[in-house]
Design a protein around this motif. Structure first.
Motif, PDB file in Angstrom:
ATOM      1  N   GLU A   1      30.730   8.351  25.395  1.00  0.00           N
ATOM      2  CA  GLU A   1      31.490   7.931  26.579  1.00  0.00           C
ATOM      3  C   GLU A   1      32.224   6.609  26.369  1.00  0.00           C
TER       4      GLU A   1
ATOM      5  N   TRP B   1      35.692  11.993  36.892  1.00  0.00           N
ATOM      6  CA  TRP B   1      34.508  11.933  36.026  1.00  0.00           C
ATOM      7  C   TRP B   1      33.571  13.067  36.424  1.00  0.00           C
TER       8      TRP B   1
ATOM      9  N   ARG C   1      32.964   2.340  34.376  1.00  0.00           N
ATOM     10  CA  ARG C   1      33.557   1.462  33.354  1.00  0.00           C
ATOM     11  C   ARG C   1      32.707   0.208  33.145  1.00  0.00           C
TER      12      ARG C   1
ATOM     13  N   LEU D   1      25.110  19.370  27.210  1.00  0.00           N
ATOM     14  CA  LEU D   1      26.047  18.518  27.949  1.00  0.00           C
ATOM     15  C   LEU D   1      27.172  17.957  27.107  1.00  0.00           C
TER      16      LEU D   1
ATOM     17  N   ALA E   1      33.401  13.517  26.091  1.00  0.00           N
ATOM     18  CA  ALA E   1      32.034  13.092  25.772  1.00  0.00           C
ATOM     19  C   ALA E   1      31.017  14.040  26.392  1.00  0.00           C
ATOM     20  N   PHE E   2      31.477  14.832  27.387  1.00  0.00           N
ATOM     21  CA  PHE E   2      30.596  15.774  28.083  1.00  0.00           C
ATOM     22  C   PHE E   2      31.454  16.654  28.972  1.00  0.00           C
ATOM     23  N   VAL E   3      30.902  17.764  29.378  1.00  0.00           N
ATOM     24  CA  VAL E   3      31.491  18.544  30.463  1.00  0.00           C
ATOM     25  C   VAL E   3      30.331  18.938  31.374  1.00  0.00           C
ATOM     26  N   THR E   4      30.429  18.585  32.654  1.00  0.00           N
ATOM     27  CA  THR E   4      29.321  18.821  33.589  1.00  0.00           C
ATOM     28  C   THR E   4      29.842  18.975  35.013  1.00  0.00           C
TER      29      THR E   4
ATOM     30  N   ARG F   1      33.791  14.773  39.970  1.00  0.00           N
ATOM     31  CA  ARG F   1      34.128  13.705  40.914  1.00  0.00           C
ATOM     32  C   ARG F   1      35.618  13.352  40.812  1.00  0.00           C
TER      33      ARG F   1
ATOM     34  N   LEU G   1      36.350   5.467  26.209  1.00  0.00           N
ATOM     35  CA  LEU G   1      36.895   4.294  26.908  1.00  0.00           C
ATOM     36  C   LEU G   1      37.674   3.404  25.934  1.00  0.00           C
TER      37      LEU G   1
ATOM     38  N   ARG H   1      27.423  12.604  25.576  1.00  0.00           N
ATOM     39  CA  ARG H   1      27.461  11.655  26.694  1.00  0.00           C
ATOM     40  C   ARG H   1      27.420  10.209  26.174  1.00  0.00           C
TER      41      ARG H   1
ATOM     42  N   PRO I   1      30.513   0.666  38.775  1.00  0.00           N
ATOM     43  CA  PRO I   1      31.249   1.885  38.432  1.00  0.00           C
ATOM     44  C   PRO I   1      31.123   2.175  36.934  1.00  0.00           C
TER      45      PRO I   1
ATOM     46  N   ASP J   1      34.028   3.970  42.979  1.00  0.00           N
ATOM     47  CA  ASP J   1      34.231   4.032  41.527  1.00  0.00           C
ATOM     48  C   ASP J   1      35.644   4.473  41.168  1.00  0.00           C
ATOM     49  N   PRO J   2      36.393   3.597  40.520  1.00  0.00           N
ATOM     50  CA  PRO J   2      37.753   3.979  40.112  1.00  0.00           C
ATOM     51  C   PRO J   2      37.783   4.918  38.902  1.00  0.00           C
ATOM     52  N   TYR J   3      36.598   5.141  38.307  1.00  0.00           N
ATOM     53  CA  TYR J   3      36.523   5.883  37.035  1.00  0.00           C
ATOM     54  C   TYR J   3      37.515   5.244  36.048  1.00  0.00           C
ATOM     55  N   MET J   4      38.219   6.031  35.246  1.00  0.00           N
ATOM     56  CA  MET J   4      39.152   5.436  34.276  1.00  0.00           C
ATOM     57  C   MET J   4      40.601   5.745  34.660  1.00  0.00           C
ATOM     58  N   ASP J   5      40.827   6.057  35.949  1.00  0.00           N
ATOM     59  CA  ASP J   5      42.131   6.604  36.342  1.00  0.00           C
ATOM     60  C   ASP J   5      43.311   5.711  35.993  1.00  0.00           C
TER      61      ASP J   5
END
Lengths: 288, 257
Positions: free
Chosen positions: A101, A25, B86, B128, A71-74, A28, A105, B131, B84, A178-182
């Motif tokens: 975002e 993410w 999600r 950005l 949804a973004f690039v940062t 990260r 998902l 988002r 987190p 944070d598992p993010y969406m992996d």
């Protein structure tokens, strides 16, 4: 069963034109060693699905992305990703699908659940519907009759993720907060390649963390790559933080074509071992 | 270090008035997540929790829910859970959240843009991306923080890419959870109390003037008959901001003066 392979072998199984999902993410826990392998392998015309960070910056700078879904690039501590900005402002990025975002998902969840779409309220009233004219809404069949956005499944040919630990079977363990969406990226993909900081025996996983920390199940993984420092320069909590000084050097170089050519030559012209050596040399210079 | 004097209370910096105005945004919210983006909103949320809104939930800026109220950038001494991304996105859908976002552009109807300036297909300036703004604004109470009040942000016409949804764009049931609350800038506090829920001036920070605010706003601002000053911080609030929450003075780098 043994799914071990190196990063170049994993990437050799991908081909130009594929739809590739990239975990993490922003800046990260990005599977940067695998992204660097894509740069070496010369894959082109990729559709990339990502909560974007420097993975998108590097691939866009090298002209490898035909279609970006995000949804973004940062870079997080640096809000705007310079290569992504340049690619958008010059028109070099051919196609962008820009979602909220939560829509991203829903799209990944639909793909993982083998559904054609999932509904959401996010996107209604916004220009996400204007800039993505292929998006459709659905009307609830129940008495509320509510109109919602139908986010199409984001099915992936391949997913690339980086985790803290894994075993040779492909079980991937997340030790950070944070598992993010992996795990979703892996479940939404026909094939998934998981790099990890350290490969351990299956029995070792339970010493590293509770059963729930084994985030990515082996049935969803095709190949496992041991890649210490494989998320560098992004963060990989708790193993390491983001390399902020390297990220600053990256962003500074990215803002200027000749500086970027020198950066590429120094850090991205060799293999992963060369990369690590070049990063270590830079750090030694800074500490001198 | 806080050295400048802009208000009636000696020594109160502009940034400190902004922190107070941001804190007020969460007054009465109770047990919801205060999702703050930026230094001043983060300080505002934490000040609200330390004083009049103790049931707020706050994060450490990453994936943890802080059980105490740490200083800016400090690790919470106690954690009451994990949030987190999600889970955070699920929480957006559930609605127990009041977000304060930034904006590259904001128009008189409350449409916000953080995606791109100019034509979306080939932007003059890429920002950005949208988002979580579309989802936030149809699901959660939403406020905005604008550290530099200017006609570049408060645009004359419509924003270039509607990311956060303003008034008049959601029809039927689509708008049932839309709840735009307030806008805090370095000059003033605004809300959506004008005709057709247009942006209205609520108060001006001590040291700033109504004329200044009007000149820095690209659309006709709805003005009340009398414009009060943003309220003064109490001595205790100043102590919390200066000694507890932001001893390094990060607020004065986000807002000068």
């Amino acid at each position: 069963m043994d799914k071990r392979m190196n990063a170049d072998e994993a990437v050799s199984r991908l081909s130009s034109g594929m739809t590739v999902g990239i975990g993490g993410w922003g800046s990260r826990r990005k599977p940067m060693a695998l992204v660097r392998a894509i740069l070496r392998a010369g894959l082109r015309d990729l559709t990339v699905v990502s909560y974007g960070g420097p993975d998108i910056g590097l691939l866009a700078a090298a002209g490898r992305i035909q279609h970006l879904v995000t949804a973004f690039v940062t870079l997080d501590s640096i809000p705007l990703e310079p290569h992504f900005r340049a690619a958008r402002e010059s028109g070099a990025l051919e196609r962008l699908t820009e979602y909220d975002e939560g829509m991203l998902l829903q799209g990944l969840t639909a793909a993982a659940h083998r559904l054609p779409f999932l509904p959401t309220r996010a996107g209604l009233g916004s220009d996400v519907l204007r800039v993505n004219p292929e998006l459709r809404t659905v009307v609830s069949p129940y008495p509320d009759g509510e109109e919602l956005v139908a986010v199409p499944a984001l099915r992936l040919d391949a997913a690339l993720v980086h985790l803290n630990r894994a075993d040779r079977l492909g079980n991937g363990q997340c030790l950070g907060p944070d598992p993010y969406m992996d795990d979703l990226f892996c479940a939404a993909a026909d094939t998934a390649y998981l790099s990890c900081e350290r490969l351990v025996d299956t029995a070792e996983l339970q010493k590293e963390g509770p059963p729930g920390s084994v985030l990515v199940p082996r049935w969803s993984v095709t190949g496992v790559v041991e890649a210490p420092g494989g998320a560098h320069f992004t963060s990989c909590a708790p193993d390491y933080d983001r390399d902020e000084s390297f990220q600053r050097a990256y962003a500074q170089a990215a803002a200027d074509p000749s500086a970027w050519a020198a950066f590429e030559q120094r850090f991205l012209s060799g293999d992963e071992q060369d990369y690590r050596a070049a990063v270590a040399a830079l750090r030694a210079e800074a500490n001198r | 270090m806080t050295t400048s004097t802009t208000g009636t209370e000696p020594g109160v910096s502009r940034a400190e008035y902004c922190v107070i105005a941001c804190a007020e945004a969460w007054r009465g919210d109770g047990e919801v997540l205060a999702a703050a983006m930026g230094v001043v909103p983060t300080l505002g949320a934490r000040l609200a929790k330390l004083t009049f809104e103790p049931d707020l939930l706050i994060t450490d800026g990453e994936a943890l829910l802080a059980a105490d109220v740490p200083a800016l950038g400090a690790t919470p001494a106690a954690v009451e859970g994990a949030l987190p991304y999600r889970k955070h996105l699920e929480l957006v859908a559930m609605g127990h959240r009041h977000v304060m976002m930034g904006a590259g552009q904001l128009d008189r109807h409350g449409n916000q843009n953080i995606s791109a300036i100019g034509d979306w297909s080939r932007p003059a300036r890429q920002l950005l991306g949208v988002r979580g703004a579309p989802g936030n604004t149809v699901n959660n109470p939403t406020s905005y923080w604008i550290p530099r009040h200017s006609t570049r942000v408060f645009v004359t016409g419509r924003v270039d890419v509607v990311s956060g949804v303003g008034h008049g764009r959601l029809h039927g049931t689509a708008g049932r959870f839309q709840d735009l609350r307030r806008i805090v800038t370095d000059l003033a506090v605004l809300d959506f109390g004008g005709p057709e829920r247009a942006i209205r001036l609520v108060s001006v920070h001590p040291g700033a003037t109504v004329e200044q605010v009007v000149a820095a706003t690209g659309f006709p601002l709805v003005l009340p008959d009398a414009v009060p000053s943003t309220r003064e911080p109490s001595a205790e609030e100043l102590r919390l901001i200066r000694d507890v929450l932001d001893p390094r003075g990060a607020r004065d780098r986000e807002v000068r003066g």
